[in-house]
Design a protein around this motif. Structure first.
Motif, short mmCIF file in Angstrom:
data_model
loop_
_atom_site.label_atom_id
_atom_site.label_comp_id
_atom_site.label_asym_id
_atom_site.label_seq_id
_atom_site.Cartn_x
_atom_site.Cartn_y
_atom_site.Cartn_z
N GLU A 1 16.68 6.35 19.07
CA GLU A 1 16.02 5.19 19.68
C GLU A 1 16.60 3.88 19.16
O GLU A 1 16.85 2.96 19.94
CB GLU A 1 14.51 5.26 19.41
CG GLU A 1 13.79 6.31 20.24
CD GLU A 1 12.29 6.30 20.01
OE1 GLU A 1 11.86 5.81 18.95
OE2 GLU A 1 11.55 6.78 20.89
N LEU B 1 20.26 3.41 20.39
CA LEU B 1 20.31 2.93 21.77
C LEU B 1 19.91 1.46 21.87
O LEU B 1 20.59 0.67 22.55
CB LEU B 1 19.40 3.79 22.64
CG LEU B 1 19.27 3.35 24.11
CD1 LEU B 1 20.64 3.35 24.80
CD2 LEU B 1 18.30 4.25 24.86
N TYR C 1 20.28 6.63 27.62
CA TYR C 1 18.82 6.62 27.75
C TYR C 1 18.31 7.96 28.31
O TYR C 1 17.31 8.51 27.82
CB TYR C 1 18.39 5.48 28.66
CG TYR C 1 16.92 5.45 28.98
CD1 TYR C 1 15.99 4.97 28.05
CD2 TYR C 1 16.44 5.92 30.20
CE1 TYR C 1 14.64 4.96 28.34
CE2 TYR C 1 15.09 5.92 30.50
CZ TYR C 1 14.20 5.44 29.57
OH TYR C 1 12.86 5.45 29.86
#
Length: 381
Positions: A247, A250, A281
């Motif tokens: 997470e 990204l 994603y």
């Protein structure tokens, strides 16, 4: 299955995020911490103990707080988000989990109480040169009977084995099967050689030469199924840590694409780069969905589904980690290869997690062996 956190779980997440974030939100602080032994912040480890985080998975009578897999997963994900090098996965989930599953009441109270209080660091000495990711031991052997046993052989790599105050050692039993033993690392016959790993962690090569060992639980009992079950739990928690890592990888990458200019315009002006970020994603969301499902399987207490759920999640996370990590470095360009920038360290940790308890090919092989058991293969049975 309810995938939403309740108020207590939300509070736990905010508390852990605040504590580890305060220490490692500054990436330079993380670099300084892993550059020196023991490779993690012992003051932060003590504060995690004070908060009750180290005792989350264990029963209250053993010194813990009796929380479930969802709470442990929350901690693992928050540790991943800031790349915290603290050995929560290997010391608490793995080594502590084995003591909780196999130890006697006295051993659980003594070992887990000290672990939960941050007074004793555990390490699981299981991996052996030439063997990978199995639940059994072969090169390290145990000899003895009753409560008097010794172990001989070599374990490597042992995560944080050089710093550990107590070792949980797997060893082949004289009558077959694999036993578990508690070993004092300062005892005669134990030699430890520690070293740093590529992700900033620590590991050790530990040799045993007729070292005194205390059976964990019933002497001479085959603990292979117990080791397999705890390895599966640790695999799911490693997936949760990887989700936290991905997470941030990204979000760091998309922020870079928005702010970095090339030919006078931001990089996110170029459609091809946006497509690559979108693919990252998608990989992350697929891995997250599978990891949440596997965590809920653990929480539901379905031992017959644990191994398959762990392998499904680990396979998806392995593929996503490789994709997200490599794309994050490439989209950052040359800066992504420097030690001064965090994105390379995120990818390094993702790679280390992928190889810690079984990589994608290993779990694909495990799942392939059971395909004939299903009339059809669904990701969510």
């Amino acid at each position: 299955m309810d995938f939403t956190y309740d108020e207590e779980q939300q509070a736990l997440r905010e508390a852990v995020r605040g504590l580890v974030g305060k220490t490692y939100a500054d990436y330079e602080n993380r670099r300084r911490t892993v550059a020196e032994d023991p490779g993690y912040d012992e003051k932060l480890w003590a504060r995690l103990a004070e908060m009750g985080v180290l005792g989350l998975p264990f029963h209250e009578e053993d010194g813990g707080s009796g929380a479930g897999p969802v709470e442990v997963a929350i901690v693992a994900e928050e540790i991943g988000r800031v790349l915290a090098p603290e050995p929560y996965l290997t010391a608490v989930v793995l080594a502590g989990g084995l003591v909780a599953a196999a130890g006697s009441a006295e051993q659980r109270a003594d070992v887990l109480g000290a672990l939960s209080a941050g007074e004793r660091l555990l390490a699981f000495a299981h991996a052996e040169p030439g063997a990978r990711w199995t639940a059994s031991a072969t090169a390290v052997t145990a000899t003895g009977e009753g409560s008097s046993w010794t172990v001989s052989g070599t374990k490597e790599p042992v995560p944080h084995g050089a710093r550990a105050d107590q070792l949980v050692v797997s060893a082949a039993l004289p009558d077959g099967g694999t036993g578990l033993f508690l070993v004092d690392p300062s005892a005669d016959g134990v030699t430890r050689d520690g070293y740093a790993t590529h992700d900033g962690g620590r590991a050790a090569r530990i040799a045993f030469a007729d070292a005194s060992a205390t059976p964990l639980g019933e002497p001479g009992a085959d603990r292979t199924p117990t080791i397999g079950a705890v390895l599966d739990i640790a695999r799911v928690m490693a997936c949760n840590e990887a989700i936290g890592l991905m997470e941030v990888a990204l979000s760091t990458t998309t922020e870079y694409l928005r702010n970095r200019k090339q030919f006078g315009v931001p990089l996110n002006t170029f459609q091809a780069l946006n497509f690559r970020a979108a693919d990252m994603y998608v990989s992350l969301e697929l891995a997250k969905s599978m990891t949440v499902w596997a965590t809920m399987v653990l929480a539901a207490g379905k031992p017959d589904q644990m191994a398959e759920a762990a392998s499904r999640a680990a396979l998806q996370v392995s593929r996503a980690s490789r994709h997200v990590g490599q794309e994050a470095i490439q989209l950052h360009g040359g800066i992504g290869m420097t030690a001064e920038y965090s994105i390379g360290s995120y990818t390094s940790r993702l790679t280390a997690l992928d190889h810690l308890l079984g990589d994608g090919n290993f779990h694909l092989t495990q799942l392939s062996a059971t395909v004939a058991d299903h009339e059809q293969v669904d990701p969510l049975p």
